[in-house]
Design a protein around this motif. Structure first.
Motif, PDB file in Angstrom:
ATOM      1  N   PRO A 140       0.860  -1.188   0.000  1.00  0.00           N
ATOM      2  CA  PRO A 140       0.000   0.000   0.000  1.00  0.00           C
ATOM      3  C   PRO A 140       0.895   1.238   0.000  1.00  0.00           C
ATOM      4  O   PRO A 140       1.833   1.323   0.784  1.00  0.00           O
ATOM      5  CB  PRO A 140      -0.789  -0.138   1.306  1.00  0.00           C
ATOM      6  CG  PRO A 140       0.018  -1.034   2.171  1.00  0.00           C
ATOM      7  CD  PRO A 140       0.802  -1.918   1.265  1.00  0.00           C
ATOM      8  N   GLU A 141       0.637   2.155  -0.896  1.00  0.00           N
ATOM      9  CA  GLU A 141       1.516   3.314  -1.071  1.00  0.00           C
ATOM     10  C   GLU A 141       0.810   4.654  -0.995  1.00  0.00           C
ATOM     11  O   GLU A 141       1.455   5.694  -0.935  1.00  0.00           O
ATOM     12  CB  GLU A 141       2.214   3.241  -2.438  1.00  0.00           C
ATOM     13  CG  GLU A 141       3.011   1.983  -2.656  1.00  0.00           C
ATOM     14  CD  GLU A 141       3.560   1.893  -4.070  1.00  0.00           C
ATOM     15  OE1 GLU A 141       4.059   2.920  -4.588  1.00  0.00           O
ATOM     16  OE2 GLU A 141       3.480   0.801  -4.658  1.00  0.00           O
ATOM     17  N   LEU A 142      -0.494   4.672  -1.041  1.00  0.00           N
ATOM     18  CA  LEU A 142      -1.250   5.915  -1.160  1.00  0.00           C
ATOM     19  C   LEU A 142      -1.889   6.284   0.174  1.00  0.00           C
ATOM     20  O   LEU A 142      -2.846   5.662   0.602  1.00  0.00           O
ATOM     21  CB  LEU A 142      -2.326   5.753  -2.237  1.00  0.00           C
ATOM     22  CG  LEU A 142      -1.843   5.183  -3.571  1.00  0.00           C
ATOM     23  CD1 LEU A 142      -2.995   4.968  -4.513  1.00  0.00           C
ATOM     24  CD2 LEU A 142      -0.793   6.072  -4.183  1.00  0.00           C
ATOM     25  N   PHE A 143      -1.327   7.305   0.818  1.00  0.00           N
ATOM     26  CA  PHE A 143      -1.782   7.696   2.153  1.00  0.00           C
ATOM     27  C   PHE A 143      -1.889   9.214   2.262  1.00  0.00           C
ATOM     28  O   PHE A 143      -1.368   9.942   1.419  1.00  0.00           O
ATOM     29  CB  PHE A 143      -0.797   7.192   3.218  1.00  0.00           C
ATOM     30  CG  PHE A 143      -0.648   5.700   3.236  1.00  0.00           C
ATOM     31  CD1 PHE A 143      -1.614   4.900   3.818  1.00  0.00           C
ATOM     32  CD2 PHE A 143       0.456   5.097   2.658  1.00  0.00           C
ATOM     33  CE1 PHE A 143      -1.481   3.520   3.833  1.00  0.00           C
ATOM     34  CE2 PHE A 143       0.594   3.711   2.668  1.00  0.00           C
ATOM     35  CZ  PHE A 143      -0.379   2.935   3.252  1.00  0.00           C
ATOM     36  N   ASP A 144      -2.517   9.673   3.330  1.00  0.00           N
ATOM     37  CA  ASP A 144      -2.619  11.110   3.588  1.00  0.00           C
ATOM     38  C   ASP A 144      -1.243  11.762   3.649  1.00  0.00           C
ATOM     39  O   ASP A 144      -1.053  12.868   3.156  1.00  0.00           O
ATOM     40  CB  ASP A 144      -3.352  11.381   4.905  1.00  0.00           C
ATOM     41  CG  ASP A 144      -4.848  11.126   4.804  1.00  0.00           C
ATOM     42  OD1 ASP A 144      -5.381  11.079   3.671  1.00  0.00           O
ATOM     43  OD2 ASP A 144      -5.480  10.972   5.862  1.00  0.00           O
ATOM     44  N   TYR A 145      -0.274  11.091   4.256  1.00  0.00           N
ATOM     45  CA  TYR A 145       1.041  11.702   4.430  1.00  0.00           C
ATOM     46  C   TYR A 145       1.792  11.911   3.117  1.00  0.00           C
ATOM     47  O   TYR A 145       2.729  12.683   3.055  1.00  0.00           O
ATOM     48  CB  TYR A 145       1.900  10.926   5.438  1.00  0.00           C
ATOM     49  CG  TYR A 145       2.353   9.540   5.024  1.00  0.00           C
ATOM     50  CD1 TYR A 145       3.398   9.357   4.128  1.00  0.00           C
ATOM     51  CD2 TYR A 145       1.747   8.418   5.565  1.00  0.00           C
ATOM     52  CE1 TYR A 145       3.821   8.087   3.770  1.00  0.00           C
ATOM     53  CE2 TYR A 145       2.169   7.150   5.226  1.00  0.00           C
ATOM     54  CZ  TYR A 145       3.211   6.986   4.323  1.00  0.00           C
ATOM     55  OH  TYR A 145       3.630   5.722   3.978  1.00  0.00           O
ATOM     56  N   ASN A 146       1.402  11.249   2.043  1.00  0.00           N
ATOM     57  CA  ASN A 146       2.028  11.503   0.741  1.00  0.00           C
ATOM     58  C   ASN A 146       1.000  12.045  -0.263  1.00  0.00           C
ATOM     59  O   ASN A 146       1.091  11.803  -1.449  1.00  0.00           O
ATOM     60  CB  ASN A 146       2.748  10.268   0.211  1.00  0.00           C
ATOM     61  CG  ASN A 146       1.843   9.090  -0.050  1.00  0.00           C
ATOM     62  OD1 ASN A 146       0.624   9.192   0.001  1.00  0.00           O
ATOM     63  ND2 ASN A 146       2.439   7.947  -0.329  1.00  0.00           N
ATOM     64  N   ASN A 147       0.045  12.770   0.247  1.00  0.00           N
ATOM     65  CA  ASN A 147      -1.008  13.433  -0.537  1.00  0.00           C
ATOM     66  C   ASN A 147      -1.954  12.466  -1.241  1.00  0.00           C
ATOM     67  O   ASN A 147      -2.620  12.828  -2.191  1.00  0.00           O
ATOM     68  CB  ASN A 147      -0.409  14.420  -1.539  1.00  0.00           C
ATOM     69  CG  ASN A 147       0.289  15.541  -0.848  1.00  0.00           C
ATOM     70  OD1 ASN A 147      -0.168  16.040   0.178  1.00  0.00           O
ATOM     71  ND2 ASN A 147       1.431  15.940  -1.378  1.00  0.00           N
ATOM     72  N   PHE A 148      -2.001  11.204  -0.768  1.00  0.00           N
ATOM     73  CA  PHE A 148      -2.989  10.223  -1.217  1.00  0.00           C
ATOM     74  C   PHE A 148      -3.223  10.279  -2.711  1.00  0.00           C
ATOM     75  O   PHE A 148      -4.301  10.564  -3.174  1.00  0.00           O
ATOM     76  CB  PHE A 148      -4.305  10.457  -0.472  1.00  0.00           C
ATOM     77  CG  PHE A 148      -5.216   9.252  -0.462  1.00  0.00           C
ATOM     78  CD1 PHE A 148      -6.293   9.187  -1.325  1.00  0.00           C
ATOM     79  CD2 PHE A 148      -5.010   8.219   0.421  1.00  0.00           C
ATOM     80  CE1 PHE A 148      -7.155   8.095  -1.315  1.00  0.00           C
ATOM     81  CE2 PHE A 148      -5.860   7.129   0.450  1.00  0.00           C
ATOM     82  CZ  PHE A 148      -6.934   7.060  -0.419  1.00  0.00           C
ATOM     83  N   LYS A 149      -2.182  10.020  -3.474  1.00  0.00           N
ATOM     84  CA  LYS A 149      -2.295  10.012  -4.931  1.00  0.00           C
ATOM     85  C   LYS A 149      -3.427   9.079  -5.341  1.00  0.00           C
ATOM     86  O   LYS A 149      -3.649   8.049  -4.733  1.00  0.00           O
ATOM     87  CB  LYS A 149      -0.986   9.543  -5.553  1.00  0.00           C
ATOM     88  CG  LYS A 149       0.185  10.395  -5.204  1.00  0.00           C
ATOM     89  CD  LYS A 149       1.431   9.728  -5.701  1.00  0.00           C
ATOM     90  CE  LYS A 149       2.596  10.168  -4.854  1.00  0.00           C
ATOM     91  NZ  LYS A 149       3.664   9.198  -4.821  1.00  0.00           N
ATOM     92  N   GLU A 150      -4.115   9.426  -6.399  1.00  0.00           N
ATOM     93  CA  GLU A 150      -5.261   8.642  -6.833  1.00  0.00           C
ATOM     94  C   GLU A 150      -4.820   7.352  -7.501  1.00  0.00           C
ATOM     95  O   GLU A 150      -3.940   7.339  -8.350  1.00  0.00           O
ATOM     96  CB  GLU A 150      -6.081   9.476  -7.827  1.00  0.00           C
ATOM     97  CG  GLU A 150      -7.404   8.886  -8.169  1.00  0.00           C
ATOM     98  CD  GLU A 150      -8.248   9.849  -8.964  1.00  0.00           C
ATOM     99  OE1 GLU A 150      -8.724   9.435 -10.030  1.00  0.00           O
ATOM    100  OE2 GLU A 150      -8.413  10.991  -8.535  1.00  0.00           O
ATOM    101  N   SER A 151      -5.433   6.242  -7.117  1.00  0.00           N
ATOM    102  CA  SER A 151      -5.084   4.960  -7.722  1.00  0.00           C
ATOM    103  C   SER A 151      -5.665   4.877  -9.123  1.00  0.00           C
ATOM    104  O   SER A 151      -6.587   5.607  -9.485  1.00  0.00           O
ATOM    105  CB  SER A 151      -5.588   3.807  -6.865  1.00  0.00           C
ATOM    106  OG  SER A 151      -6.963   3.623  -7.037  1.00  0.00           O
ATOM    107  N   LYS A 152      -5.135   3.958  -9.922  1.00  0.00           N
ATOM    108  CA  LYS A 152      -5.596   3.769 -11.298  1.00  0.00           C
ATOM    109  C   LYS A 152      -6.973   3.127 -11.341  1.00  0.00           C
ATOM    110  O   LYS A 152      -7.737   3.358 -12.244  1.00  0.00           O
ATOM    111  CB  LYS A 152      -4.618   2.865 -12.045  1.00  0.00           C
ATOM    112  CG  LYS A 152      -3.249   3.462 -12.222  1.00  0.00           C
ATOM    113  CD  LYS A 152      -2.322   2.467 -12.893  1.00  0.00           C
ATOM    114  CE  LYS A 152      -0.915   3.004 -12.938  1.00  0.00           C
ATOM    115  NZ  LYS A 152       0.046   2.021 -13.455  1.00  0.00           N
TER     116      LYS A 152
END
Length: 104
Positions: A87-99
């Protein structure tokens, strides 16, 4: 699928900080329609992968139990894949949008 959880039915909540995903919302909210929940890798079969998942969550003193899950909104491909197994998409890294899953 019913929008109301049945008594005795397992309910999953995402363990990621700041995420409000839970499986009871899937029938009620459109943005949850395609969301899936993935169990942490087991300590016995994949201890290094489990450790990486826990580190990426950045939760203090967190030891996931067998019911702990991470939702598809935190995976680049919408699920663990060969290219993006963590899992890579979190609030701390601006929660990039998944494909796969649109996040609103």
């Amino acid at each position: 699928m019913s929008s109301v959880a049945n008594p005795g039915q397992k309910s999953y909540f995402c363990a990621a900080p700041g995420c409000s995903s839970d499986d009871r919302k899937r029938g009620r909210y459109g943005y949850m329609a395609g969301v899936q929940f993935f169990a942490f890798p087991t300590q016995k079969k994949a201890p290094n992968a489990r450790k990486k998942w826990v580190e990426l969550l950045r939760r203090e003193n967190f030891d996931p139990d067998r019911k702990a899950r991470v939702c598809s909104r935190h995976f680049v491909d919408g699920k663990p894949s060969k290219e993006h197994p963590y899992p890579e998409l979190f609030d701390y890294n601006n929660f990039k949008e998944s494909k796969q899953v649109k996040c609103y």
